[in-house]
Design a protein around this motif. Structure first.
Motif, short mmCIF file in Angstrom:
data_model
loop_
_atom_site.label_atom_id
_atom_site.label_comp_id
_atom_site.label_asym_id
_atom_site.label_seq_id
_atom_site.Cartn_x
_atom_site.Cartn_y
_atom_site.Cartn_z
N ALA A 55 -56.58 55.71 -36.30
CA ALA A 55 -55.41 56.32 -36.95
C ALA A 55 -54.24 56.14 -35.99
CB ALA A 55 -55.66 57.79 -37.23
N ALA A 56 -53.33 55.23 -36.34
CA ALA A 56 -52.18 54.94 -35.48
C ALA A 56 -51.22 56.13 -35.45
CB ALA A 56 -51.46 53.70 -35.99
N THR A 57 -50.40 56.17 -34.43
CA THR A 57 -49.41 57.23 -34.28
C THR A 57 -48.58 57.38 -35.55
OG1 THR A 57 -49.27 56.74 -31.93
CG2 THR A 57 -47.49 58.05 -32.86
N GLY A 58 -48.49 58.60 -36.06
CA GLY A 58 -47.69 58.88 -37.24
C GLY A 58 -48.32 58.47 -38.56
N SER A 59 -49.54 57.95 -38.54
CA SER A 59 -50.15 57.47 -39.79
C SER A 59 -51.07 58.51 -40.40
CB SER A 59 -50.93 56.18 -39.54
OG SER A 59 -52.11 56.45 -38.81
N THR A 60 -51.38 58.29 -41.67
CA THR A 60 -52.34 59.11 -42.39
C THR A 60 -53.38 58.17 -42.98
OG1 THR A 60 -50.67 60.76 -42.95
CG2 THR A 60 -52.67 60.73 -44.30
N VAL A 61 -54.65 58.44 -42.67
CA VAL A 61 -55.76 57.62 -43.14
C VAL A 61 -56.69 58.52 -43.95
CG1 VAL A 61 -57.70 56.16 -42.44
CG2 VAL A 61 -55.60 56.17 -41.07
N ARG A 62 -57.03 58.08 -45.15
CA ARG A 62 -57.98 58.82 -45.97
C ARG A 62 -59.30 58.06 -46.00
NH1 ARG A 62 -57.50 60.55 -51.33
NH2 ARG A 62 -57.10 58.39 -51.83
N ILE A 63 -60.40 58.78 -45.73
CA ILE A 63 -61.72 58.17 -45.74
C ILE A 63 -62.65 58.97 -46.66
CG2 ILE A 63 -61.52 57.14 -43.44
CD1 ILE A 63 -63.16 59.49 -42.33
N ALA A 64 -63.57 58.26 -47.31
CA ALA A 64 -64.60 58.90 -48.12
C ALA A 64 -65.90 58.82 -47.35
CB ALA A 64 -64.73 58.20 -49.48
N LEU A 65 -66.63 59.93 -47.32
CA LEU A 65 -67.90 60.01 -46.59
C LEU A 65 -68.95 60.63 -47.50
CD1 LEU A 65 -65.45 61.65 -44.76
CD2 LEU A 65 -66.97 60.86 -43.01
#
Length: 195
Positions: A137-147
């Motif tokens: 997750a880079a600085t300032g980013s938003t990452v959505r993951i499914a688990l």
């Protein structure tokens, strides 16, 4: 005269200055043969991810949000006696990772593989579309993951989620979750005092 090198400087990976004395030592030496065998050709078509084993967003039963900061996940440093999240075995969830910090954080969840759904609201690049156990997750980013949580359940024995940079993990960027059976609640984390 000091020589610029790469290393840890105040807990950050980056340029440092090394004094004239050389305190380095050789660990490994690689030597290529004078003549190398030709490499096989890259296939015209690479394997495609069928997605059969990874969850999708529409199959999730719950969403969770995590703010990634060096001071701790969601502003709380790791506590061995605390369960931060409780998930139900056999279910899928969508976790949203927001990096509000000053550098990239490599987020890792124990005992599951995930699918990157999107990065800053956009479809992930091809390298991020397969199975993942760690996602940057880079600085300032938003990452959505499914688990999907199909592993062993135990209300008293937690799994971890954390930044996979050792210095960040050591500073408290770690949380604990337990996997429970449907209708079960989190138990008590074993006493780690003196261990």
């Amino acid at each position: 005269m000091a020589t610029p090198t790469w290393g840890f400087n105040g807990g950050h990976l980056g340029p440092t200055l090394r004094a004239e004395r050389d305190d380095s030592f050789d660990v490994l030496q690689l030597r290529a043969a004078e003549r190398l065998r030709p490499s096989p050709a890259v296939p015209a078509r690479l394997a495609e991810d069928t997605g059969l084993e990874l969850p999708e967003a529409d199959g999730s039963v719950r969403g969770r949000h995590f703010e990634l900061l060096r001071s701790g996940i969601d502003g709380r440093p790791m506590a061995m006696d605390r369960v931060d999240e409780t998930v139900t075995r056999g279910t899928a969830e969508v976790w949203t990772l927001r990096n509000g910090g000053d550098m990239t954080h490599n987020f890792h969840v124990h005992d599951v593989q995930s699918r990157v759904l999107d990065v800053d609201g956009k479809r992930p690049e091809p390298a991020l579309r397969g199975r993942k156990d760690t996602v940057a997750a880079a600085t300032g980013s938003t990452v959505r993951i499914a688990l999907r949580f199909d592993g062993p359940s135990d209300p008293d024995i937690p799994y971890l989620y954390h930044c996979h940079l050792l210095s960040h993990e050591d500073e408290g960027m770690t949380g604990q979750f337990v996997v429970v059976e449907k209708g079960q609640r989190a138990g008590e984390v074993p006493d780690h005092a003196g261990h």
